[in-house]
Design a protein around this motif. Structure first.
Motif, mmCIF file in Angstrom:
data_model
loop_
_atom_site.group_PDB
_atom_site.id
_atom_site.type_symbol
_atom_site.label_atom_id
_atom_site.label_comp_id
_atom_site.label_asym_id
_atom_site.label_seq_id
_atom_site.Cartn_x
_atom_site.Cartn_y
_atom_site.Cartn_z
ATOM 1 N N VAL A 205 0.864 -1.175 0.000
ATOM 2 C CA VAL A 205 0.000 0.000 0.000
ATOM 3 C C VAL A 205 0.906 1.233 0.000
ATOM 4 C CG1 VAL A 205 -1.789 1.315 1.181
ATOM 5 C CG2 VAL A 205 -1.841 -1.192 1.234
ATOM 6 N N ASP A 206 0.875 1.952 -1.123
ATOM 7 C CA ASP A 206 1.672 3.170 -1.291
ATOM 8 C C ASP A 206 0.703 4.341 -1.228
ATOM 9 O OD1 ASP A 206 3.328 5.256 -2.211
ATOM 10 O OD2 ASP A 206 4.521 3.857 -3.411
ATOM 11 N N LEU A 207 0.714 5.060 -0.104
ATOM 12 C CA LEU A 207 -0.246 6.140 0.097
ATOM 13 C C LEU A 207 0.139 7.383 -0.713
ATOM 14 C CD1 LEU A 207 -0.938 5.811 3.929
ATOM 15 C CD2 LEU A 207 -2.280 4.921 2.017
ATOM 16 N N PRO A 208 -0.838 8.191 -1.103
ATOM 17 C CA PRO A 208 -0.576 9.360 -1.957
ATOM 18 C C PRO A 208 0.179 10.464 -1.230
ATOM 19 C CG PRO A 208 -2.921 8.767 -1.943
ATOM 20 C CD PRO A 208 -2.271 8.024 -0.824
ATOM 21 N N LEU A 209 0.800 11.348 -2.030
ATOM 22 C CA LEU A 209 1.337 12.578 -1.483
ATOM 23 C C LEU A 209 0.229 13.272 -0.700
ATOM 24 C CD1 LEU A 209 3.273 13.974 -4.581
ATOM 25 C CD2 LEU A 209 4.295 13.084 -2.484
ATOM 26 N N SER A 210 0.610 13.931 0.384
ATOM 27 C CA SER A 210 -0.414 14.520 1.248
ATOM 28 C C SER A 210 -0.005 15.891 1.750
ATOM 29 C CB SER A 210 -0.671 13.598 2.446
ATOM 30 O OG SER A 210 0.528 13.394 3.180
ATOM 31 N N ASN A 211 -1.009 16.710 2.031
ATOM 32 C CA ASN A 211 -0.733 17.944 2.745
ATOM 33 C C ASN A 211 -0.875 17.662 4.240
ATOM 34 O OD1 ASN A 211 -3.509 18.089 3.393
ATOM 35 N ND2 ASN A 211 -3.952 19.431 1.657
ATOM 36 N N PHE A 212 -0.902 18.703 5.049
ATOM 37 C CA PHE A 212 -0.875 18.517 6.504
ATOM 38 C C PHE A 212 -2.128 17.798 7.002
ATOM 39 C CE2 PHE A 212 -0.226 20.952 10.781
ATOM 40 C CZ PHE A 212 0.240 19.776 11.361
ATOM 41 N N SER A 213 -3.295 18.315 6.659
ATOM 42 C CA SER A 213 -4.521 17.694 7.151
ATOM 43 C C SER A 213 -4.695 16.297 6.571
ATOM 44 C CB SER A 213 -5.744 18.568 6.831
ATOM 45 O OG SER A 213 -5.909 18.720 5.441
ATOM 46 N N GLN A 214 -4.265 16.096 5.331
ATOM 47 C CA GLN A 214 -4.352 14.774 4.721
ATOM 48 C C GLN A 214 -3.422 13.777 5.411
ATOM 49 O OE1 GLN A 214 -3.464 15.929 0.732
ATOM 50 N NE2 GLN A 214 -5.591 16.308 0.181
ATOM 51 N N THR A 215 -2.330 14.287 5.976
ATOM 52 C CA THR A 215 -1.438 13.410 6.728
ATOM 53 C C THR A 215 -2.161 12.828 7.940
ATOM 54 O OG1 THR A 215 0.570 14.558 6.012
ATOM 55 C CG2 THR A 215 0.711 13.308 8.065
ATOM 56 N N LEU A 216 -2.961 13.642 8.610
ATOM 57 C CA LEU A 216 -3.738 13.134 9.734
ATOM 58 C C LEU A 216 -4.725 12.082 9.258
ATOM 59 C CD1 LEU A 216 -4.502 16.359 11.824
ATOM 60 C CD2 LEU A 216 -2.518 14.844 11.926
ATOM 61 N N GLN A 217 -5.327 12.306 8.106
ATOM 62 C CA GLN A 217 -6.234 11.311 7.544
ATOM 63 C C GLN A 217 -5.501 10.017 7.221
ATOM 64 O OE1 GLN A 217 -9.580 11.442 7.088
ATOM 65 N NE2 GLN A 217 -9.730 13.440 8.044
ATOM 66 N N GLN A 218 -4.251 10.137 6.772
ATOM 67 C CA GLN A 218 -3.484 8.935 6.441
ATOM 68 C C GLN A 218 -3.111 8.143 7.694
ATOM 69 O OE1 GLN A 218 -0.266 9.949 3.749
ATOM 70 N NE2 GLN A 218 -1.671 10.087 2.019
ATOM 71 N N ILE A 219 -2.961 8.813 8.812
ATOM 72 C CA ILE A 219 -2.746 8.086 10.064
ATOM 73 C C ILE A 219 -3.959 7.209 10.347
ATOM 74 C CG2 ILE A 219 -2.500 8.324 12.573
ATOM 75 C CD1 ILE A 219 -0.861 10.870 12.049
ATOM 76 N N LEU A 220 -5.146 7.762 10.101
ATOM 77 C CA LEU A 220 -6.363 6.977 10.283
ATOM 78 C C LEU A 220 -6.400 5.807 9.301
ATOM 79 C CD1 LEU A 220 -8.995 9.838 10.733
ATOM 80 C CD2 LEU A 220 -7.900 8.473 12.522
ATOM 81 N N LEU A 221 -5.931 6.030 8.080
ATOM 82 C CA LEU A 221 -5.881 4.958 7.090
ATOM 83 C C LEU A 221 -4.962 3.827 7.538
ATOM 84 C CD1 LEU A 221 -5.787 6.637 3.557
ATOM 85 C CD2 LEU A 221 -7.453 4.987 4.404
ATOM 86 N N VAL A 222 -3.795 4.197 8.061
ATOM 87 C CA VAL A 222 -2.870 3.174 8.553
ATOM 88 C C VAL A 222 -3.508 2.428 9.718
ATOM 89 C CG1 VAL A 222 -0.610 2.758 9.601
ATOM 90 C CG2 VAL A 222 -0.823 4.422 7.751
ATOM 91 N N GLY A 223 -4.291 3.139 10.519
ATOM 92 C CA GLY A 223 -5.032 2.479 11.594
ATOM 93 C C GLY A 223 -5.981 1.422 11.051
ATOM 94 N N ARG A 224 -6.659 1.745 9.961
ATOM 95 C CA ARG A 224 -7.559 0.770 9.353
ATOM 96 C C ARG A 224 -6.789 -0.404 8.752
ATOM 97 N NH1 ARG A 224 -11.647 3.451 5.258
ATOM 98 N NH2 ARG A 224 -12.482 1.318 5.303
ATOM 99 N N LEU A 225 -5.645 -0.111 8.147
ATOM 100 C CA LEU A 225 -4.845 -1.160 7.517
ATOM 101 C C LEU A 225 -4.244 -2.120 8.534
ATOM 102 C CD1 LEU A 225 -3.050 0.998 4.807
ATOM 103 C CD2 LEU A 225 -4.499 -0.994 4.341
ATOM 104 N N THR A 226 -4.070 -1.657 9.763
ATOM 105 C CA THR A 226 -3.445 -2.476 10.809
ATOM 106 C C THR A 226 -4.423 -2.869 11.903
ATOM 107 O OG1 THR A 226 -2.748 -0.450 11.952
ATOM 108 C CG2 THR A 226 -1.162 -1.444 10.415
ATOM 109 N N LEU A 227 -5.691 -2.502 11.711
ATOM 110 C CA LEU A 227 -6.744 -2.780 12.687
ATOM 111 C C LEU A 227 -6.417 -2.184 14.059
ATOM 112 C CD1 LEU A 227 -7.621 -4.622 10.357
ATOM 113 C CD2 LEU A 227 -8.400 -6.280 12.061
ATOM 114 N N THR A 228 -5.924 -0.960 14.019
ATOM 115 C CA THR A 228 -5.671 -0.192 15.246
ATOM 116 C C THR A 228 -6.429 1.135 15.168
ATOM 117 O OG1 THR A 228 -3.644 0.727 14.265
ATOM 118 C CG2 THR A 228 -3.407 -1.219 15.679
ATOM 119 N N GLN A 229 -7.679 1.043 14.722
ATOM 120 C CA GLN A 229 -8.459 2.258 14.484
ATOM 121 C C GLN A 229 -8.613 3.121 15.724
ATOM 122 O OE1 GLN A 229 -9.249 -0.855 13.439
ATOM 123 N NE2 GLN A 229 -10.698 -0.846 11.719
#
Length: 328
Positions: A145-169
């Motif tokens: 899973v190669d996540l897209p380039l992100s701005n600051f707020s999108q980086t926070l969203q990507q943390i949530l995505l990694v949480g979903r990918l690792t079941l640590t929501q």
């Protein structure tokens, strides 16, 4: 340098790849400006760096390999160190991850055989930095899973995505709430101040033609949240990391110069004062030239909030009673 999102060398590879058409691989538009996120909701971005929908697991991955430092830092912030079995060459934080097997070298080459031997059930990357390896690893049956380039707020969203990918929501949601609280506190602190103009440098390996944080980048968002004006906010070329000229910087005449790269790539405060024709810039006249630690402003992960604090305190020192944090 152990800079930017990965290393200085890797930054240059990323910048070259952006110039060569990274936007064609799922980054057709520049990132949107920062806005307050709602950390308790599911992340809205569910496509990878190539525009392919992300398939989320139903069982938690137990053997994770991080291919870039910012993903390593996000995984560690989610307390997943024990599930990590490999990291890239430039991962250096937290220090405990440095002892894990390195699946790449200083030149940015990845050892596919070594990665396969680690038997990972999830590989994480970012910004198509590992584009040439992603497809190869997928063809070998590995989940990348190669996540897209992100701005600051999108980086926070990507943390949530990694949480979903690792079941640590739940852990991810708590982390993002905490980070958002810190962001809001900093923004409140500098609210109502006059926003100074800032030159925010990424890399000056080619003297006179530095790469900078442009419009839509996470660096641009950091300046906005710190109530500062990016002199290249309107330049969104090269995926938000344009290469500019000394002439353009001199004409913009910033009140602050902030460097974010390793000294051997231009991040030397003393050297800035000797750059040709820069003596007429207001930041030089006022001795407002600063360097912020590479890892907290060039790796889109949890520590960007520390970078925000440093920027805000540099450009609005009167609003902060404590000394500039050591991590700056």
């Amino acid at each position: 340098m152990k800079n930017c999102i990965f290393s200085s060398y890797a930054l240059l590879l990323l910048l070259v790849s952006l110039v060569c058409g990274l936007t064609a691989c799922g980054e057709a538009t520049a990132p949107t400006p920062a806005t307050n996120v709602q950390p308790t909701t599911a992340p809205t971005t569910t496509a990878d760096a190539y525009g392919t929908p992300i398939v989320f697991p139903t069982t938690a991955p137990q053997r994770i390999v991080s291919l870039v430092p910012n993903m390593s830092e996000i995984l560690a912030a989610l307390h997943l160190e024990r599930r990590m079995v490999g990291v890239d060459y430039n991962t250096d934080y937290p220090s405990a991850l440095a002892s894990l097997p390195k699946v790449s070298n200083a030149a940015g080459a990845y050892n596919v055989e070594q990665i396969v031997a680690l038997k990972p059930d999830l590989l994480l990357s970012w910004g198509a930095e590992t584009k040439q390896y992603d497809s190869q690893l997928k063809q070998l049956g590995l989940k990348v899973v190669d996540l897209p380039l992100s701005n600051f707020s999108q980086t926070l969203q990507q943390i949530l995505l990694v949480g979903r990918l690792t079941l640590t929501q739940e852990t991810a949601s708590t982390l993002v709430q905490h980070l958002q609280q810190q962001i809001d506190e900093i923004k409140t602190t500098v609210a109502g101040t006059t926003a100074p103009s800032v030159f925010f440098e990424v890399d000056n390996s080619t003297p006179g033609k530095p790469y900078v944080f442009g419009g839509g980048s996470f660096g641009d968002n950091l300046l906005q949240d710190a109530n500062a004006v990016n002199i290249f906010h309107n330049n969104q070329s090269n995926g938000g990391y344009p290469q500019v000229t000394d002439e353009a910087i001199i004409i913009a005449n910033p009140q602050f110069v902030i460097l974010t790269e390793d000294p051997k790539y231009g991040g030397d405060v003393k050297q800035v004062y000797t750059r040709a024709n820069w003596s007429k810039i207001n930041a030089i006249k006022a001795h407002h030239v600063y360097h912020i630690a590479v890892a907290i402003v060039q790796r889109p992960g949890p520590r960007l909030v520390e970078g925000l604090r440093c920027i805000a305190q540099i450009v609005h020192p009167e609003k902060f009673s404590a000394a500039l944090p050591a991590y700056c």
